[in-house]
Design a protein around this motif. Structure first.
Motif, short mmCIF file in Angstrom:
data_model
loop_
_atom_site.label_atom_id
_atom_site.label_comp_id
_atom_site.label_asym_id
_atom_site.label_seq_id
_atom_site.Cartn_x
_atom_site.Cartn_y
_atom_site.Cartn_z
N ASP A 317 0.84 -1.19 0.00
CA ASP A 317 0.00 0.00 0.00
C ASP A 317 0.88 1.25 0.00
OD1 ASP A 317 -2.24 1.54 0.06
OD2 ASP A 317 -2.45 1.49 2.25
N GLY A 318 0.53 2.20 -0.83
CA GLY A 318 1.28 3.44 -0.93
C GLY A 318 2.24 3.50 -2.09
N PHE A 319 2.58 2.35 -2.66
CA PHE A 319 3.50 2.36 -3.77
C PHE A 319 2.89 2.98 -5.03
CE2 PHE A 319 6.05 -1.44 -2.00
CZ PHE A 319 6.83 -0.56 -1.27
N THR A 320 1.58 2.87 -5.17
CA THR A 320 0.96 3.44 -6.36
C THR A 320 0.94 4.96 -6.32
OG1 THR A 320 -1.19 3.16 -5.28
CG2 THR A 320 -0.49 1.43 -6.81
N SER A 321 1.18 5.56 -5.15
CA SER A 321 1.24 7.02 -5.10
C SER A 321 2.41 7.56 -5.90
CB SER A 321 1.33 7.48 -3.64
OG SER A 321 2.51 6.96 -3.03
N ARG A 322 3.40 6.71 -6.17
CA ARG A 322 4.54 7.13 -6.97
C ARG A 322 4.19 7.30 -8.43
NH1 ARG A 322 5.99 2.76 -7.73
NH2 ARG A 322 8.01 3.12 -8.71
N LEU A 323 3.06 6.74 -8.85
CA LEU A 323 2.73 6.74 -10.27
C LEU A 323 2.51 8.14 -10.82
CD1 LEU A 323 0.37 3.63 -10.47
CD2 LEU A 323 2.84 3.77 -10.83
N GLY A 324 2.34 9.12 -9.97
CA GLY A 324 2.19 10.49 -10.44
C GLY A 324 3.50 11.10 -10.89
N GLU A 325 4.64 10.51 -10.49
CA GLU A 325 5.94 11.01 -10.92
C GLU A 325 6.26 10.51 -12.33
OE1 GLU A 325 8.78 9.88 -8.01
OE2 GLU A 325 7.50 10.46 -6.31
N ARG A 326 7.32 11.07 -12.90
CA ARG A 326 7.69 10.73 -14.27
C ARG A 326 8.24 9.31 -14.34
NH1 ARG A 326 12.66 13.16 -17.91
NH2 ARG A 326 11.96 12.34 -19.93
N PRO A 327 7.65 8.42 -15.15
CA PRO A 327 8.18 7.06 -15.27
C PRO A 327 9.46 7.05 -16.08
CG PRO A 327 6.34 7.35 -16.76
CD PRO A 327 6.43 8.62 -15.97
N ALA A 328 10.27 6.04 -15.81
CA ALA A 328 11.56 5.95 -16.52
C ALA A 328 11.38 5.63 -17.99
CB ALA A 328 12.43 4.89 -15.85
N CYS A 329 10.24 5.06 -18.39
CA CYS A 329 10.05 4.76 -19.82
C CYS A 329 9.91 6.03 -20.65
CB CYS A 329 8.83 3.86 -20.01
SG CYS A 329 7.26 4.58 -19.50
N ASP A 330 9.68 7.17 -20.00
CA ASP A 330 9.65 8.43 -20.73
C ASP A 330 11.03 8.81 -21.26
OD1 ASP A 330 6.99 8.68 -20.40
OD2 ASP A 330 7.05 10.33 -18.96
N LEU A 331 12.07 8.14 -20.78
CA LEU A 331 13.41 8.40 -21.30
C LEU A 331 13.61 7.80 -22.68
CD1 LEU A 331 15.42 7.63 -18.03
CD2 LEU A 331 14.77 9.87 -18.92
N LEU A 332 12.68 6.98 -23.14
CA LEU A 332 12.73 6.37 -24.46
C LEU A 332 11.92 7.18 -25.46
CD1 LEU A 332 12.13 2.65 -23.38
CD2 LEU A 332 14.33 3.81 -23.67
N GLU A 333 12.40 7.26 -26.70
CA GLU A 333 11.68 8.00 -27.72
C GLU A 333 10.42 7.25 -28.16
OE1 GLU A 333 12.32 11.07 -29.18
OE2 GLU A 333 13.67 11.29 -27.48
N GLU A 334 10.53 5.94 -28.31
CA GLU A 334 9.40 5.11 -28.74
C GLU A 334 9.26 3.93 -27.78
OE1 GLU A 334 9.91 3.90 -32.75
OE2 GLU A 334 9.85 5.94 -33.56
N PRO A 335 8.66 4.16 -26.61
CA PRO A 335 8.56 3.06 -25.64
C PRO A 335 7.71 1.89 -26.14
CG PRO A 335 7.28 4.98 -24.94
CD PRO A 335 8.09 5.42 -26.11
N GLY A 336 6.70 2.16 -26.98
CA GLY A 336 5.88 1.06 -27.48
C GLY A 336 6.66 0.09 -28.34
N ALA A 337 7.52 0.61 -29.24
CA ALA A 337 8.30 -0.28 -30.10
C ALA A 337 9.32 -1.08 -29.29
CB ALA A 337 9.01 0.56 -31.17
N ILE A 338 9.93 -0.45 -28.31
CA ILE A 338 10.91 -1.17 -27.48
C ILE A 338 10.21 -2.21 -26.61
CG2 ILE A 338 12.59 -0.88 -25.63
CD1 ILE A 338 13.33 1.79 -26.86
N ASP A 339 9.03 -1.87 -26.09
CA ASP A 339 8.26 -2.85 -25.31
C ASP A 339 7.89 -4.05 -26.18
OD1 ASP A 339 6.78 -4.13 -23.43
OD2 ASP A 339 5.29 -2.56 -23.17
N ARG A 340 7.54 -3.80 -27.42
CA ARG A 340 7.19 -4.90 -28.33
C ARG A 340 8.40 -5.82 -28.56
NH1 ARG A 340 3.41 -5.56 -32.71
NH2 ARG A 340 4.25 -6.91 -34.35
N ALA A 341 9.58 -5.23 -28.78
CA ALA A 341 10.78 -6.04 -29.01
C ALA A 341 11.14 -6.83 -27.75
CB ALA A 341 11.93 -5.14 -29.44
#
Length: 614
Positions: A317-341
């Motif tokens: 409990d309480g860990f989901t409160s972090r979800l309002g911060e910037r996720p590390a996947c925003d450091l990727l230009e195309e996170p969807g394509a990398i997630d697919r690979a």
């Protein structure tokens, strides 16, 4: 508190011990040649005797010298040419993730260590540095020198990051987590430590090459190389282990000054991410992989799985409160394509699927998962269960069962036979008069001649009532069905493994940028099977559950759903029903159908109605 330099010195001392083992092996190989040179020089100078005994000694020493030099050259060539195994990963170019590269370089500057040469993602909850300087893994980087124009310079190792971390962790947490990993590039740049690591990795690759040799002509010398390599590995195992521990300790000490408080929080997230990733792979992804579909957004599914875990578990409990911060996947230009690979590579590693999508290996999104995976899985298992029931030997009803009603003189025309999945339609002609269907009572001889000319009734359709009656009335049916289901599933898995071996090779992986090295994928895929073999009783319970779910969907208006932690789920009026396991186990283990019949009545399922199979 020990300083980082203390750990580096300890690691260097162990690295020198490993290199001394290499020097000792070289000295042993050169010893016969040295003896032969001394004997020949002694004859030329007249300091040694010239009798027949000395000549024989020179010939023996010369022969042993040539043999030892040839064997030493063979070992050296195999060790030098063998490709060290690489961790399967998805390479990330700087163009596709400039912010991530900038974060890592800033972190290296703060730690005062060399920056990693590249970044790659792996479908695992771990991060490490990997040496990829072997010539088989790419051309070395060269710079201009003073004398010959250019010279080879050592490259820093590659930073391999677990892909679930990028989607679950925040940017600050990822930086704190990577600090001790990036700090390891400092000790890795030391020449003695780097040389010792290359020696150990070369020996390990040579062992893999020798184990793969099958032809007698080539296998005999390679087996000799394998024996020598194993002997050297045993001699240097303890030194190499302590060296790596000292390197890790030095890196950890150096990273103490960078986000130490946040590192504690990040380590908590590592354990949580591992739990969610494991449940996502075993409960959600594995059923889809077994059906020839691979979820294309596994890393994004980790966020949903861990959010659901945080909702259920008070410890999280309480860990989901972090979800309002910037996720590390925003450091990727195309996170969807990398997630697919990364998702495709995860299917390759944990299930052994093909290296590339195809007609029999297509991606599936989370929105289509309930209809295209869950519903199809239930109906495939229900069809398999009915195929097994069709092939069971006929049995009569127990003594206490009511006698069947007498047939009427002019029966109504029989309904057309139902067809099962991958099974021909069951017609009256398939059953000779002396052998009634499996779950039909044995009928007495017909009373009239006209009755003898009529065919038997068609086999019962794929109904839940048929399954319940057979498991309830026949005490031996449960064990027999469980055994045959196990044999059927094992046969299908063998066929799938043969197809995977024919279509999935390391050359295909290299074509899409995934390198393995010698010995990594030679034992066959998957490298890391997710589930142990299921027992016959477990298979029977799963198949009966699938049949119940099919009946609920077809007759009670239920729908297939997806639970992020438990996988396929049955939804009744939009809510998940998780109370089906106990009634099914009561039927499978004890032959007691009353709890299941009560559950079916509560939901409104009609077990006598045929269900739709695949």
């Amino acid at each position: 508190m020990a300083s980082p330099e203390t750990g580096v010195l300890a690691a260097r001392a162990r690295a020198l011990a490993v290199l001394r083992i290499r020097s000792t092996a070289l000295a042993v190989a050169l010893l016969p040649a040295a003896v032969a040179v001394v004997l020949l020089a002694g004859r030329a100078t007249g300091h040694l005797g010239t009798g027949p005994g000395w000549d024989l000694a020179r010939w023996i020493a010369g022969g042993l010298a040539v043999l030892s030099l040839l064997l030493a050259a063979l070992v050296a060539v195999v060790v030098a040419r063998a490709r060290p195994a690489l961790s399967p990963s998805v390479p990330i170019s700087e163009k596709s993730a400039p912010d991530l590269y900038r974060l890592v370089r800033d972190l290296a500057d703060r730690l005062e260590v060399p920056a990693p040469s590249a970044i790659a993602l792996t479908p695992d909850c771990d991060s490490w540095l990997e040496d990829r300087t072997h010539r088989a893994h790419g051309p070395p980087r060269r710079v201009k020198g003073r004398a010959d124009g250019e010279r080879r310079v050592p490259e820093a190792p590659v930073l391999v990051i677990g892909s679930p971390f990028l989607w679950w962790m925040r940017v600050a947490e990822l930086r704190a987590l990577l600090a001790p990993v990036v700090a390891g590039t400092g000790p890795s740049a030391h020449p003695d430590i780097a040389a010792a690591r290359r020696f150990i990795r070369g020996l390990d690759a040579a062992v893999a090459v020798s184990a793969r040799a099958r032809r007698p002509v080539r296998g005999l010398p390679l087996r000799f190389v394998g024996r020598v390599a194993r002997l050297l590995l045993r001699a240097g195992r303890e030194h190499a282990t302590i060296m790596e521990r000292a390197v890790a300790a030095a890196a950890s000490e150096r990273a103490q000054t960078v986000d130490y408080g946040l590192r504690i929080v990040a380590q908590e997230q590592v354990g949580l991410a591992y739990a969610g990733w494991d449940r996502l792979l075993t409960r959600v992804a594995l059923p889809a992989w077994r059906m020839g579909r691979w979820p294309s957004r596994l890393d994004a599914g980790v966020v949903s799985a861990l959010t659901e875990l945080s909702r259920r578990d008070r410890l999280a409990d309480g860990f989901t409160s972090r979800l309002g911060e910037r996720p590390a996947c925003d450091l990727l230009e195309e996170p969807g394509a990398i997630d697919r690979a990364a998702s495709l590579l995860a299917a390759r590693l944990f299930h052994g699927g093909p290296a590339e999508p195809g007609p029999d290996w297509s991606p599936v999104g989370w929105n289509q998962y309930p209809e295209e995976v869950v519903d199809r899985k239930w109906r495939l298992e229900a069809a398999r269960l009915h195929r097994v029931l069709d092939n069971l030997p006929a049995t009569a009803l127990p003594a206490g069962s009511p006698a069947p009603a007498a047939p009427v003189q002019d029966p109504a025309p029989a309904a057309p036979p139902l067809s099962y999945a991958r099974t021909a339609a069951r017609t009256p002609g398939h059953h000779p008069p002396q052998r009634p269907p499996a779950d039909e009572p044995a009928m007495g001889p017909p009373a009239t001649g006209r009755r003898e000319e009529q065919p038997l009734a068609p086999a019962p359709g794929p109904t839940l009532a048929r399954v319940i009656d057979r498991l309830t009335h026949d005490e031996c049916a449960g064990d027999l069905v469980a055994a045959r289901l196990g044999a059927e599933v094992e046969r299908e898995e063998r066929e799938e493994a043969a197809r995977q071996a024919a279509r999935g090779t390391s050359q295909q992986d290299a074509a899409i940028g995934v390198a393995w090295g010698d010995g990594m994928a030679e034992g066959g895929l998957p490298l890391f099977p997710l589930q142990p073999p299921r027992t016959g009783r477990e298979l029977l319970a799963d198949h009966v559950t699938a049949m119940v779910c099919c009946a609920a969907v077809d007759t009670a208006g239920a729908t297939p759903g997806l639970d992020w932690l438990d996988g396929p789920a049955l939804l009744v009026d939009g809510a998940r029903r998780s109370d089906l396991g106990r009634p099914v186990l009561s039927l499978v283990d004890d032959g007691d159908a009353e709890p299941l019949r009560g559950w079916l009545t509560t939901i409104g399922v009609r077990p006598e109605k045929p269900v739709r199979l695949v």
